[in-house]
Enzyme design. Structure first.
Site, short mmCIF file in Angstrom:
data_model
loop_
_atom_site.label_atom_id
_atom_site.label_comp_id
_atom_site.label_asym_id
_atom_site.label_seq_id
_atom_site.Cartn_x
_atom_site.Cartn_y
_atom_site.Cartn_z
N SER A 64 -6.77 18.76 -10.69
CA SER A 64 -6.26 18.15 -9.46
C SER A 64 -5.56 19.24 -8.66
CB SER A 64 -5.27 17.03 -9.82
OG SER A 64 -4.72 16.47 -8.65
N ARG A 98 -2.10 -6.67 0.11
CA ARG A 98 -2.77 -5.40 0.44
C ARG A 98 -3.67 -4.94 -0.70
NH1 ARG A 98 2.46 -2.11 2.72
NH2 ARG A 98 2.54 -3.01 4.80
N ASP A 150 -5.14 5.08 -11.69
CA ASP A 150 -4.76 6.50 -11.68
C ASP A 150 -3.26 6.66 -11.89
OD1 ASP A 150 -5.53 9.38 -10.91
OD2 ASP A 150 -3.80 8.97 -9.64
N TYR A 187 4.46 10.43 -12.95
CA TYR A 187 4.79 9.14 -12.30
C TYR A 187 5.72 8.27 -13.16
CZ TYR A 187 0.53 10.31 -9.60
OH TYR A 187 -0.44 10.93 -8.86
N HIS A 227 -2.67 18.47 -13.49
CA HIS A 227 -2.18 17.87 -12.24
C HIS A 227 -2.19 18.84 -11.06
CE1 HIS A 227 0.61 14.36 -10.89
NE2 HIS A 227 0.00 14.87 -9.85
N LYS A 283 -2.54 12.51 -16.05
CA LYS A 283 -2.47 13.94 -15.70
C LYS A 283 -1.26 14.59 -16.38
CE LYS A 283 -3.50 12.32 -11.01
NZ LYS A 283 -2.69 11.10 -10.88
N1 LIG Z 1 -3.00 14.31 -7.84
C1 LIG Z 1 -1.98 14.34 -6.99
O1 LIG Z 1 -1.29 15.35 -6.82
C2 LIG Z 1 -1.67 13.10 -6.21
C3 LIG Z 1 -0.82 13.16 -5.10
C4 LIG Z 1 -0.59 11.98 -4.39
C5 LIG Z 1 -1.19 10.81 -4.77
N2 LIG Z 1 -1.99 10.76 -5.87
C6 LIG Z 1 -2.65 9.50 -6.32
O2 LIG Z 1 -3.25 8.85 -5.20
C7 LIG Z 1 -2.69 7.55 -5.05
C8 LIG Z 1 -2.65 7.13 -3.60
O3 LIG Z 1 -1.93 8.04 -2.81
P1 LIG Z 1 -0.51 7.70 -2.16
O4 LIG Z 1 0.21 6.75 -3.02
O5 LIG Z 1 0.11 9.00 -1.82
O6 LIG Z 1 -0.88 7.06 -0.75
P2 LIG Z 1 -1.89 6.03 -0.08
O7 LIG Z 1 -2.65 5.25 -1.09
O8 LIG Z 1 -2.63 6.81 0.94
O9 LIG Z 1 -0.89 5.09 0.71
C9 LIG Z 1 0.04 4.27 0.04
C10 LIG Z 1 0.92 3.63 1.11
O10 LIG Z 1 0.12 2.78 1.93
C11 LIG Z 1 0.68 1.46 1.93
N3 LIG Z 1 -0.47 0.53 1.98
C12 LIG Z 1 -1.36 0.29 1.00
N4 LIG Z 1 -2.30 -0.58 1.41
C13 LIG Z 1 -2.00 -0.89 2.68
C14 LIG Z 1 -2.59 -1.76 3.64
N5 LIG Z 1 -3.69 -2.45 3.35
N6 LIG Z 1 -2.00 -1.87 4.86
C15 LIG Z 1 -0.89 -1.15 5.16
N7 LIG Z 1 -0.27 -0.32 4.29
C16 LIG Z 1 -0.82 -0.18 3.06
C17 LIG Z 1 1.47 1.36 0.66
O11 LIG Z 1 2.53 0.44 0.81
P3 LIG Z 1 2.91 -0.70 -0.29
O12 LIG Z 1 2.83 -0.09 -1.64
O13 LIG Z 1 4.31 -1.04 0.11
O14 LIG Z 1 1.95 -1.83 -0.08
C18 LIG Z 1 2.01 2.78 0.52
O15 LIG Z 1 3.15 2.96 1.34
C19 LIG Z 1 -1.31 7.68 -5.71
O16 LIG Z 1 -0.73 6.44 -6.02
C20 LIG Z 1 -1.66 8.53 -6.91
O17 LIG Z 1 -2.27 7.73 -7.91
C21 LIG Z 1 -2.26 11.90 -6.58
#
Ligand SMILES: NC(=O)c1ccc[n+]([C@@H]2O[C@H](COP(=O)([O-])OP(=O)(O)OC[C@H]3O[C@@H](n4cnc5c(N)ncnc54)[C@H](OP(=O)(O)O)[C@@H]3O)[C@@H](O)[C@H]2O)c1
Length: 284
Positions: free
Chosen positions: A148, A246, A52, A57, A117, A82
């Site tokens: 989204s 992770r 994704d 990004y 987005h 997006k």
């Molecule tokens: N459409 C939208 O508006 C929107 C908004 C936000 C996000 N997104 C998408 O959703 C994806 C995921 O959301 P997100 O990046 O906000 O947050 P997330 O996936 O909920 O959390 C990511 C965080 O968790 C940590 N992490 C990952 N695996 C872990 C584990 N097993 N143990 C402990 N910590 C862990 C990562 O650290 P490290 O990287 O340091 O390991 C990072 O700090 C994004 O990358 C993006 O593709 C879309």
């Protein structure tokens, strides 16, 4: 209890389409340059087949590069991107989304899913972007299109101009503290696939007592419980990590099953819109 029901190769069927989306996805927000290439390569090696990205990004090129370097067939990897703005006209916006496709997949390439987005750009721009995405779909440059951060009102409003309706996907913030039940139920009723962004609640809830208790009872990490929760809800979670261990850990969610009681305890953590880390949609 060992579940034989869910597997890493599971897919979800998009509405009114023959396209299948791998349930488990991999997020790359805030993953840049070579770190992004390395993370996506590690993810593909670990078994993820759904990545994704987004124009916002600034890593579409790196995602494409990693998929090419992986040696996998392009058709074996589902790539979402997006667009977060209109370029003014449908044609100019079409050129902008087409450019993303080329950046990711090369001159003759395609992407698998292209999303608007956010509805925050307002109804007029949402319409322009959607019409550009419909053209991209018609031209065979994307295999599906969706939205989204759209609430019920935004999706209903699309009926006024959309040829493709309902959108194939709505990607919103989803985790136990932010379940967005109203829009989730609406999407599920229409067959719109829910992609769960921030499924790990951005690593802010690792000490939650309910979560840690459930993780302990299954001898797994809290992160694995959160990903499994999404999968059992029928959502497509998009966990992000730049950390190789992770990235692998987050795929090891198929050897245990959350019981009905576990799911209920996690459901009870919902905080409504105030549980959102980014944003809860408006359903007006
Ligand atoms: N459409 C939208 O508006 C929107 C908004 C936000 C996000 N997104 C998408 O959703 C994806 C995921 O959301 P997100 O990046 O906000 O947050 P997330 O996936 O909920 O959390 C990511 C965080 O968790 C940590 N992490 C990952 N695996 C872990 C584990 N097993 N143990 C402990 N910590 C862990 C990562 O650290 P490290 O990287 O340091 O390991 C990072 O700090 C994004 O990358 C993006 O593709 C879309």
């Amino acid at each position: 209890m060992v579940s034989t029901k869910l597997t890493i190769t599971d897919t979800l069927s998009l509405p009114n389409s023959t396209v299948e989306i791998p349930s488990l996805g991999f997020g790359v927000y805030e993953s840049h340059d070579q770190q992004c290439v390395a993370a996506v390569l590690a993810a593909l090696k670990a078994g993820y087949r759904h990545i994704d990205t987004a124009q916002y990004y600034e890593n579409e090129k790196e995602v494409g590069e990693a998929v090419r370097q992986s040696g996998l067939k392009r058709s074996d990897v589902f790539i979402t991107t997006k667009i977060d703005h209109s370029e003014g006209s449908v044609e100019e916006t079409y050129q902008c989304v087409l450019n993303s496709v080329k950046v990711i997949a090369g001159e003759d390439g395609v992407v698998d899913l292209f999303l608007v987005h956010t509805a925050d750009i307002g109804p007029a721009d949402c319409k322009v972007v959607w019409l550009a995405l419909e053209k991209l779909l018609e031209e065979g440059k994307t295999r599906s299109i969706g939205v989204s951060n759209y609430g019920i009102g935004h999706i209903e409003e699309m009926k006024q101009y959309a040829k493709i309706w309902p959108p194939h996907v709505n990607q919103i913030e989803l985790h136990p503290w932010c379940q967005q039940r109203e829009v989730a139920a609406y999407c599920q009723k229409l067959g719109i696939i829910l992609q769960a962004y921030s499924p790990l609640a951005r690593a802010t809830k690792g000490n939650d007592p309910t979560l840690t208790e459930i993780a302990k009872s299954h001898e797994v990490a809290w992160s694995q419980v959160l990903i499994r929760y999404c999968l059992q809800k029928g959502w497509s979670p998009l966990p992000k990590s730049n950390t190789p261990s992770r990235i692998v850990e987050n795929t090891n969610v198929y050897g245990f099953e959350l019981s009905e009681e576990d799911m209920k305890l996690l459901d009870d953590l919902d905080q409504g819109p105030s549980g959102a880390l980014f944003e809860a949609v408006s359903n007006l």
